[in-house]
Design a protein around this motif. Structure first.
Motif, short mmCIF file in Angstrom:
data_model
loop_
_atom_site.label_atom_id
_atom_site.label_comp_id
_atom_site.label_asym_id
_atom_site.label_seq_id
_atom_site.Cartn_x
_atom_site.Cartn_y
_atom_site.Cartn_z
N LYS A 1 0.82 -1.23 0.00
CA LYS A 1 0.00 0.00 0.00
C LYS A 1 0.85 1.27 0.00
O LYS A 1 0.30 2.37 -0.03
N GLN A 2 2.16 1.10 0.06
CA GLN A 2 3.12 2.21 0.03
C GLN A 2 2.83 3.26 1.12
O GLN A 2 2.68 4.44 0.86
N VAL A 3 2.74 2.76 2.37
CA VAL A 3 2.54 3.62 3.53
C VAL A 3 3.62 3.30 4.56
O VAL A 3 4.23 2.24 4.52
N ASN A 4 3.85 4.24 5.47
CA ASN A 4 4.87 4.04 6.51
C ASN A 4 4.35 3.19 7.66
O ASN A 4 5.13 2.56 8.37
N ASN A 5 3.04 3.21 7.87
CA ASN A 5 2.45 2.44 8.97
C ASN A 5 1.09 1.92 8.52
O ASN A 5 0.28 2.69 8.01
N TRP A 6 0.85 0.64 8.74
CA TRP A 6 -0.40 0.01 8.29
C TRP A 6 -1.62 0.72 8.83
O TRP A 6 -2.67 0.75 8.18
#
Length: 184
Positions: free
Chosen positions: A109-114
């Protein structure tokens, strides 16, 4: 999806000079059927050892399915979970599987934190028991934990009747959701 996105996390390894017993213990504890074998000096892959190579040592693989969800309200105002992503992890402990699933979610998802895209996750442990495949579902959201406790109370109060799990779950869910709506 690329292979890198699909891998289950850090590979389990042993060294060429480890004993067969050490490899067997590691496979059994981690519920895996194979280990990558490394040269201790170069840390390079020299082969793969499997349970069948060890002559009859048996390990039961456990699969963990981590389902990330977003909380939504249905048309009655009841809280529901909308699945964002489901990831299956085939080796390691439950905690290792959750950590690996979080990393995969964040990469995909290309995020730093789920938690930027999901409100929580549930974990299902899948293993093969004497009577076939067994699922053990562990709710990690507070709502499901409350429903589980209340459904058990209702079931006990009714004399512990068999085969009515869904009915007690639904009654408990309705109570909890009504209670949550009243508190708003």
């Amino acid at each position: 999806m690329t292979v890198m996105e699909a891998i289950s996390g850090d590979p389990l390894t042993c060294f060429e000079d480890d004993s067969v017993e050490q490899a067997a213990i590691l496979m059994n504890q981690s519920h895996v059927l194979r280990l990558a074998v490394l040269d201790r000096k170069t840390q390079r892959l020299t082969g793969v050892i499997s349970v069948s190579d060890l002559g009859g040592i048996h390990t039961e693989p456990r699969h963990y399915e981590v389902t990330f969800f977003k909380k939504m309200s249905d048309h009655y105002g009841h809280s529901q979970h909308a699945e964002v992503m489901r990831i299956t992890i085939v080796h390691g402990s439950k905690d290792e599987a959750i950590a690996a699933a979080m990393r995969q979610f964040e990469r995909a998802k290309q995020v730093n934190n789920w938690s930027q895209l999901a409100d929580g996750y549930d974990v299902t442990t899948i293993h093969h028991g004497e009577h076939g495949v067994v699922d053990e579902h562990e709710f990690t959201s507070e709502r499901e934990a409350r429903i589980k406790r209340r459904a058990y109370e209702l079931w006990e109060q009714a004399g512990a009747p068999a085969g009515q799990d869904k009915e007690y779950w639904n009654r408990a869910a309705a109570e909890i959701d009504h209670q949550d709506q009243s508190e708003k």
